[in-house]
Design an enzyme around this catalytic site. Structure first.
Site, PDB file in Angstrom:
ATOM      1  CB  ALA A 136      -9.993  -1.880 -29.159  1.00  0.00           C
ATOM      2  CG  PHE A 154      -9.073  -3.392 -20.732  1.00  0.00           C
ATOM      3  CD1 PHE A 154      -8.581  -4.603 -20.225  1.00  0.00           C
ATOM      4  CD2 PHE A 154      -8.089  -2.390 -20.326  1.00  0.00           C
ATOM      5  CE1 PHE A 154      -7.712  -4.873 -19.092  1.00  0.00           C
ATOM      6  CE2 PHE A 154      -7.266  -2.444 -19.323  1.00  0.00           C
ATOM      7  CZ  PHE A 154      -6.717  -3.639 -18.868  1.00  0.00           C
ATOM      8  CB  ALA A 194      -8.415   1.508 -19.006  1.00  0.00           C
ATOM      9  CE  LYS A 195      -8.994  -0.757 -25.362  1.00  0.00           C
ATOM     10  NZ  LYS A 195      -8.015  -1.356 -24.566  1.00  0.00           N
ATOM     11  N   PRO A 196     -13.071   3.637 -23.425  1.00  0.00           N
ATOM     12  CG  PRO A 196     -12.855   5.212 -25.182  1.00  0.00           C
ATOM     13  CD  PRO A 196     -12.279   3.697 -24.651  1.00  0.00           C
TER      14      PRO A 196
END
Length: 380
Positions: A164, A188, A190-192
Site C-alpha cells: 500500500a 489513496f 497521499a500514497k506514492p
C-alpha cells in the site's frame, strides 16, 4: 509548506489531468471504461507481473485475496505489529486470527527471525492453522521478501505482499507488487501513486487466481454481471480515478520516484549525526511514502513536533499505537512482552514533509528548523 503536496503535482499536470477527466465525462463510461483496462495493463507491465486487477481501495484488495484463498476461522495470518490497522483488520473480518510480529528497528519492516518464531509458536500450540504471511512495505521500503519467501516455502504458507505504501520500490531491480503469491497496493491520494479518491489493485502471475478475483470483485459474476456463480462484493475502480492514475503513473515513471529519492539524499546528508535517519539496505530502493526519523524518547519526539509546528513545518506520527494494543484486537490478549521494538518506535518516530515536489529550499528549511529546535530542546 505541505506535508504531501498534491496541489503542486496537480498544478504541474493540470492540463493532462483535466483533459483525462473530461474525456471520461464526454464518453460517459464511468464504470469499467477503457481507462481502467489501459491502467491495469500499464501497471502490470511496470511491476513485471501477468495480471493487475484494480478495485475500490487497498483494504478491499487484501480482503478479496482473503476471500479467494478462503481464509476463515481457525486460520492464523502473520502481520507486522507496526503498520496501519487495515492489514490486521482484513484478517479478523474473515474470522481468522491475526498473529502480530515485531519489526526490525532499522527498516520498520517484519523481523524475519521473530516471524519464524511466531509461526513455530502457533504450530506448537496447535489451536490455529498457519495460512498466510502479510509482509508490509512500510514507508515505501520493501520488506525482506527473499527471506520471507524462504520461510513461507518451509512452512507451506502463502504470502500476500501489502505494498500500500511501497509502490515503486524494488530489491535488486525487482519491483514491489511482484513478490509473494499476490500483492496489493493502495491509490489513496497521499500514497506514492495516488488518485483523487479511493482506489486499489491486486497483482499476481496466477491465471486462475486473477480469474477468481475478477469474479469476486463484481458480485461473484460468471459469464456476465447477471450470472452470479459465487458470493462476492462490489469493489471496482471507477474510470475517472483510472484516468487520473494514468496521468500520474507517467509522471511517477518519468521523474517522481527519482525526485523523491533526491529529497531523501538531501535530508539524510543534512541530518546525519543529528537524528536517526531512514536506513535503506544495499540493493533496495524506497518510494518514500514517508521519511521517518527516530528520536531518543517520546518527550523529545513530542517536543520536536510541537516546535516544528510553531515554525510552519508539518510532521506526522506513524504510528502512535501498536497493532497488538488496538482495542479492536483486545479479545486476543496479546500481552506486551514480544513487541519491544514496535513499542519503542511508537514513542520515537516522526515523519517529515516528503514528496517529489519538495524543493531544495523547503528541504533545507526543514533541516535547519529541526536542527535548531533539537538544540533548544536538549538545552532546556
Amino acid at each position: 509548506m505541505e506535508f504531501r503536496d498534491l496541489k503542486a503535482q496537480y498544478n504541474k499536470y493540470k492540463k493532462e489531468i483535466d483533459s483525462a477527466i473530461q474525456e471520461v465525462i464526454n464518453n460517459t463510461n464511468f464504470i469499467g471504461g477503457k481507462e481502467v483496462n489501459v491502467l491495469e495493463q500499464r501497471l502490470a507491465e511496470y511491476v513485471g507481473v501477468k495480471h493487475c486487477i484494480t478495485c475500490a481501495n487497498g483494504t478491499e484488495a487484501m480482503t478479496l485475496l482473503m476471500m479467494a484463498w478462503d481464509i476463515k476461522e481457525g486460520d492464523a495470518v502473520f502481520v507486522p505489529d507496526f503498520t496501519f490497522f487495515s492489514t490486521g483488520e482484513i484478517v479478523s473480518l474473515r474470522g481468522a486470527t491475526p498473529i502480530f510480529v515485531d519489526v526490525d528497528r532499522d527498516t520498520f519492516n517484519t523481523d524475519t527471525t521473530k516471524l519464524e518464531k511466531a509461526i513455530n509458536k502457533v504450530l506448537d500450540e496447535g489451536k490455529l492453522t498457519p495460512k498466510v504471511i502479510i509482509p508490509v512495505d512500510l514507508f515505501g521500503l520493501p520488506a525482506d521478501h527473499m527471506e520471507i519467501e524462504k520461510i513461507a516455502k518451509k512452512y507451506n504458507l502463502r504470502v500476500l505482499e501489502d505494498a500500500a505504501q511501497g509502490f515503486g520500490g524494488s530489491i535488486n531491480g525487482k519491483k514491489t507488487c511482484s513478490f509473494g503469491d499476490a500483492a496489493t497496493t493502495s491509490f489513496f491520494p497521499a500514497k506514492p501513486l495516488g488518485c483523487y479518491g479511493d482506489g486499489g489493485a491486486i497483482f499476481t502471475n496466477d491465471d486462475a487466481l486473477a480469474e477468481l478475483l475478477n469474479s469476486l470483485k463484481v458480485h461473484g459474476k460468471g459469464d456476465n454481471k447477471y450470472d452470479n456463480v459465487r458470493i462476492g462484493i462490489n469493489s471496482r475502480l471507477d474510470s475517472i480515478q483510472a484516468a487520473v492514475l494514468n496521468v500520474k503513473l507517467t509522471a511517477f515513471i518519468e521523474h517522481e520516484l527519482e525526485d523523491v529519492n533526491r529529497v531523501y539524499k538531501l535530508y539524510t546528508e543534512k541530518l546525519k549525526g543529528v537524528v536517526e535517519t531512514p536506513i535503506i539496505p544495499e540493493g533496495y530502493v524506497s518510494s518514500f511514502a514517508q521519511y521517518t526519523i527516530k528520536l531518543k524518547n517520546k518527550e523529545e519526539r513530542d517536543a520536536l513536533q510541537a516546535k516544528l509546528k510553531e515554525e510552519g513545518v508539518p510532521s506526522m506520527i506513524y504510528y502512535t499505537k501498536p497493532m497488538h494494543k488496538q482495542s479492536a484486537f483486545a479479545e486476543f490478549d496479546y500481552g506486551d512482552n514480544n513487541f519491544e521494538v514496535t513499542n519503542e518506535l511508537c514513542d520515537t518516530v516522526l515523519s517529515l514533509p516528503m514528496h517529489p515536489y519538495l524543493s531544495e529550499e523547503e528541504a533545507n528549511k526543514v533541516c535547519r528548523v529541526l536542527c535548531k529546535t533539537l538544540k533548544v530542546i536538549k538545552n532546556e
